[in-house]
Design a protein around this motif. Sequence first.
Motif, PDB file in Angstrom:
ATOM      1  N   THR A 269      24.832   6.526  19.670  1.00 39.37           N
ATOM      2  CA  THR A 269      25.497   7.204  18.565  1.00 39.37           C
ATOM      3  C   THR A 269      24.587   8.308  18.052  1.00 39.37           C
ATOM      4  O   THR A 269      23.370   8.266  18.241  1.00 39.37           O
ATOM      5  CB  THR A 269      25.867   6.206  17.451  1.00 39.37           C
ATOM      6  N   THR A 317      34.361   0.905  17.819  1.00 38.32           N
ATOM      7  CA  THR A 317      35.602   0.253  17.399  1.00 38.32           C
ATOM      8  C   THR A 317      36.300  -0.378  18.602  1.00 38.32           C
ATOM      9  O   THR A 317      36.836  -1.484  18.517  1.00 38.32           O
ATOM     10  CB  THR A 317      36.536   1.253  16.685  1.00 38.32           C
ATOM     11  N   VAL A 392      40.017   3.168   9.980  1.00 38.98           N
ATOM     12  CA  VAL A 392      38.573   3.151  10.213  1.00 38.98           C
ATOM     13  C   VAL A 392      38.052   4.514  10.651  1.00 38.98           C
ATOM     14  O   VAL A 392      38.785   5.290  11.252  1.00 38.98           O
ATOM     15  CB  VAL A 392      38.179   2.136  11.305  1.00 38.98           C
ATOM     16  N   GLY A 393      36.801   4.775  10.354  1.00 39.75           N
ATOM     17  CA  GLY A 393      36.113   5.920  10.957  1.00 39.75           C
ATOM     18  C   GLY A 393      35.700   6.989   9.980  1.00 39.75           C
ATOM     19  O   GLY A 393      34.750   7.714  10.208  1.00 39.75           O
ATOM     20  N   PRO A 395      36.546   8.401   5.544  1.00 39.03           N
ATOM     21  CA  PRO A 395      37.302   8.093   4.327  1.00 39.03           C
ATOM     22  C   PRO A 395      38.780   8.434   4.535  1.00 39.03           C
ATOM     23  O   PRO A 395      39.099   9.458   5.137  1.00 39.03           O
ATOM     24  CB  PRO A 395      36.673   9.007   3.277  1.00 39.03           C
ATOM     25  N   THR A 418      38.737  -0.092   6.386  1.00 39.03           N
ATOM     26  CA  THR A 418      37.549  -0.848   6.785  1.00 39.03           C
ATOM     27  C   THR A 418      36.348   0.069   6.962  1.00 39.03           C
ATOM     28  O   THR A 418      36.369   0.974   7.801  1.00 39.03           O
ATOM     29  CB  THR A 418      37.813  -1.566   8.122  1.00 39.03           C
ATOM     30  N   TRP A 420      32.549   0.439   8.209  1.00 35.05           N
ATOM     31  CA  TRP A 420      31.451  -0.143   8.997  1.00 35.05           C
ATOM     32  C   TRP A 420      30.908   0.930   9.906  1.00 35.05           C
ATOM     33  O   TRP A 420      31.337   2.084   9.811  1.00 35.05           O
ATOM     34  CB  TRP A 420      31.922  -1.386   9.760  1.00 35.05           C
ATOM     35  N   THR A 422      28.611   1.832  13.906  1.00 31.48           N
ATOM     36  CA  THR A 422      28.101   1.358  15.195  1.00 31.48           C
ATOM     37  C   THR A 422      26.977   0.341  14.942  1.00 31.48           C
ATOM     38  O   THR A 422      26.900  -0.692  15.595  1.00 31.48           O
ATOM     39  CB  THR A 422      27.537   2.552  16.002  1.00 31.48           C
ATOM     40  N   GLU A 423      26.145   0.668  13.975  1.00 34.82           N
ATOM     41  CA  GLU A 423      24.984  -0.153  13.691  1.00 34.82           C
ATOM     42  C   GLU A 423      25.351  -1.517  13.099  1.00 34.82           C
ATOM     43  O   GLU A 423      24.668  -2.512  13.327  1.00 34.82           O
ATOM     44  CB  GLU A 423      24.062   0.551  12.683  1.00 34.82           C
ATOM     45  N   ALA A 506      22.582   2.927   4.971  1.00 28.94           N
ATOM     46  CA  ALA A 506      23.643   3.250   5.915  1.00 28.94           C
ATOM     47  C   ALA A 506      23.763   4.745   6.197  1.00 28.94           C
ATOM     48  O   ALA A 506      24.405   5.139   7.157  1.00 28.94           O
ATOM     49  CB  ALA A 506      24.972   2.728   5.371  1.00 28.94           C
ATOM     50  N   ASN A 529      31.140  14.050  10.601  1.00 31.29           N
ATOM     51  CA  ASN A 529      32.171  13.114  11.036  1.00 31.29           C
ATOM     52  C   ASN A 529      33.412  13.947  11.368  1.00 31.29           C
ATOM     53  O   ASN A 529      34.122  14.396  10.491  1.00 31.29           O
ATOM     54  CB  ASN A 529      32.442  12.116   9.911  1.00 31.29           C
ATOM     55  N   GLY A 532      36.625  11.281  12.914  1.00 29.85           N
ATOM     56  CA  GLY A 532      36.102   9.920  12.993  1.00 29.85           C
ATOM     57  C   GLY A 532      34.995   9.752  14.020  1.00 29.85           C
ATOM     58  O   GLY A 532      34.540   8.646  14.252  1.00 29.85           O
ATOM     59  N   ARG A 534      31.131  10.554  15.212  1.00 29.45           N
ATOM     60  CA  ARG A 534      29.864  10.994  14.656  1.00 29.45           C
ATOM     61  C   ARG A 534      29.216  12.032  15.539  1.00 29.45           C
ATOM     62  O   ARG A 534      29.055  11.837  16.720  1.00 29.45           O
ATOM     63  CB  ARG A 534      28.936   9.796  14.544  1.00 29.45           C
TER      64      ARG A 534
HETATM   65  C1  WTA Z   1      32.161   6.679   8.487  1.00 25.42           C
HETATM   66  C2  WTA Z   1      32.771   3.698  13.196  1.00 25.42           C
HETATM   67  C3  WTA Z   1      34.719   5.992   4.970  1.00 25.42           C
HETATM   68  C4  WTA Z   1      30.877   6.501   7.697  1.00 25.42           C
HETATM   69  C5  WTA Z   1      33.231   2.267  12.898  1.00 25.42           C
HETATM   70  C6  WTA Z   1      30.002   5.700   8.653  1.00 25.42           C
HETATM   71  C7  WTA Z   1      33.884   5.561   7.061  1.00 25.42           C
HETATM   72  C8  WTA Z   1      30.395   6.272   9.981  1.00 25.42           C
HETATM   73  C9  WTA Z   1      34.767   4.463   7.200  1.00 25.42           C
HETATM   74  C10 WTA Z   1      30.195   5.305  11.109  1.00 25.42           C
HETATM   75  C11 WTA Z   1      35.659   4.188   6.122  1.00 25.42           C
HETATM   76  C12 WTA Z   1      33.534   4.627   8.983  1.00 25.42           C
HETATM   77  N1  WTA Z   1      35.603   4.974   5.026  1.00 25.42           N
HETATM   78  N2  WTA Z   1      33.868   6.306   5.947  1.00 25.42           N
HETATM   79  N3  WTA Z   1      36.543   3.201   6.172  1.00 25.42           N
HETATM   80  N4  WTA Z   1      34.525   3.911   8.410  1.00 25.42           N
HETATM   81  N5  WTA Z   1      33.149   5.631   8.187  1.00 25.42           N
HETATM   82  O1  WTA Z   1      29.211   4.569  13.859  1.00 25.42           O
HETATM   83  O2  WTA Z   1      30.315   7.763   7.436  1.00 25.42           O
HETATM   84  O3  WTA Z   1      31.260   5.814  14.678  1.00 25.42           O
HETATM   85  O4  WTA Z   1      28.630   5.847   8.385  1.00 25.42           O
HETATM   86  O5  WTA Z   1      31.419   3.687  13.389  1.00 25.42           O
HETATM   87  O6  WTA Z   1      31.785   6.593   9.851  1.00 25.42           O
HETATM   88  O7  WTA Z   1      30.700   5.834  12.305  1.00 25.42           O
HETATM   89  P1  WTA Z   1      30.613   5.005  13.641  1.00 25.42           P
END
Ligand code: WTA
Length: 659
Positions: A269, A317, A392-393, A395, A418, A420, A422-423, A506, A529, A532, A534
């Motif tokens: 990531t 995801t 997810v991914g 806001p 939701t 969360w 990758t970490e 985070a 982002n 969704g 990174r």
């Molecule tokens: C963002 C994806 C707001 C956040 C699962 C995080 C979110 C990064 C949300 C992780 C959410 C993920 N609301 N922001 N519901 N879900 N993020 O590693 O900035 O691809 O740090 O994991 O996505 O992205 P990653």
Amino acid sequence: MTEETLSNLLREDRRFEPPAEIAESANLKADAYERAAADREGFWAEQAERLDWSQKWERVLDWDDPPFAKWFVGGTLNASYNCVDRHVEAGRGDKVALHWVGEPVEDRRDITYAQLKDDVSRAANALTELGVQTGDRVAIYLPMIPEAVVAMLACARIGAPHTVVFGGFSADALASRLVDCEAKVVITSDGGYRRGSASALKPAVDEARAKTAEQGHTVEKVLVVRRTGQDVTWDDAVDVWWHDVVDSASADHTPQAFDSEHPLYVMYTSGTTGKPKGILHTTGGYLTGASYTHWAVFDLKADTDVYWCSADIGWVTGHSYMVYGPLANGATQVMYEGTPDSPERGRWWKIIQDYGVTIFYTAPTAIRSFMKQGREIPDKFDMSSLRILGSVGEPINPEAYVWYRHVIGGDRTPVVDTWWQTETGSIMISPLPGVTHGKPGSAMTAIPGVSAEVVNEEGNAVPNGSGGYLVLTEPWPAMLRTIWGDDDRFRDTYWSRFRSQGFYFAGDGAKKDEDGDIWVLGRVDDVMNVSGHRLSTTEIESALVSHPKVAEAAVVGAKDEDTGQAVCAFVILRDEAGDGGDDIVAELRQHVRKEIGPIATPRQIMIVPELPKTRSGKIMRRLLRDVAEHREVGDVTTLADSTVMDLIKDKESAGKGED
Ligand code: WTA
């Protein structure tokens, strides 16, 4: 984070109560929060009991040497056995595990748990035959076809950590990952179907293999699935067809139990530097986290639900909520190969209608694009089977949330937003559909077993109504264990900012509203982002600078109505490149596509004479973001040369160099 962002407290008064039936039969009820808070480790041990262990653990958590955690110490298990065999042994072999839907409409395959067990066993035997041993890394670069799931589980079965690389990444991006984790074997396909046509994958693997060789790393074998029938170049010494070695392999394979902390996979990531981070997840804790959250947050009823997560397996995801969580839980799910608009808009809604999907999990960027197309398209389909929607991914803006719930969910379905990473491996902050009322735009609170907080610079919790940094204050089972090969970077990136408190940082900013519910505002570091996904500003800057005409580059993420953020680049050309030529912008965009992949392509590139820098030489991205978002440029007093911004603004108003 700027004060402006922090004080931008969204006002949102709409509330949606959990539907009575879901509340009554919910897998997790309100008491779980107190139970988990009273005995966190006991609560997690209870969740770990969801899995079949060959040997039970002696200790739930070893946090003696933070930030290096060990969960379910002494326990042994096999992740693939937990995702497949145990369901067959329990008499559910005929249950469909995957309703696979190819992009060409006639391509469909239903795969039962019994068939999946045979396929995974064959692939495990074939990989062993190819010389893959426990501990060897296997890279997977595949489209969304069943073999991708089979390949992941086959690796897990023999204890060979996999690293799945998103099929949209370029040969260069693939090569750097192959080298970093020293992958012995790559599993790929001739191609896959996207947007109505076959797109090739194998050539990128060939190119990546040549690049890794230049860097002294040898990929020994490339296992190739035939999906599209495209022509491929073949190296007999290395390339092997999947159908030649997997189809003929024995369907008998006894999975070996591995230590709970045995590496399960590495997922790359973007971080704040140019080099992607290999996030390491291990077996027992990760599988516990994925299984528990998938069951609790989506309220999965494995016997009756039809679940669908639209994420690609190339992202986390897809790992947690298409492979490990749902399969550990014995769910029936849909897996779709292609894009939402192929062969026509409404393809997703048709799939929901055809398979009677009950739980649907997707990303805000997709929801926003459907919103734009209008509700006439989804309105043509019967989606009354849906009972829970997830996001997810990034806001989810309140309008998109309400549209999703209203148009897709017919106003019946709770939406679980939701949060969360990758970490984190599994969902950390989310409503529970049978407990929490929905509040559009807010991910609400940490789920039972997880503790999140919003803190100020000093690490103190902020009062309700204020903003700060999002942290996790206690370890959790699915947490990353380290960055592959780089313990120092692991410590520095996540655990140094609030070292004295021992918090996991985070990288996101968040606020707590008057009720104490959490609103995630987005990254506070140099990570963007986009839809969704990174992306690191530095990574794209390095890609630009690797172009012979470029002297310097600065990249920012600017707000974008469709993709959340979009990549905007400011580029200084080398003197000898002159004005770069008429096609310079197109040329640079193409270059970034090639270096990283289409998702990283800048929306906008401005050729500028200077970049705004502080006296210490740090690029002031804040000012560039002002330009990219067409705002009044903010405070320039710390710039070494305050006239620089005038030069850039002149360029902008002349519209020159823009794409
Ligand atoms: C963002 C994806 C707001 C956040 C699962 C995080 C979110 C990064 C949300 C992780 C959410 C993920 N609301 N922001 N519901 N879900 N993020 O590693 O900035 O691809 O740090 O994991 O996505 O992205 P990653």
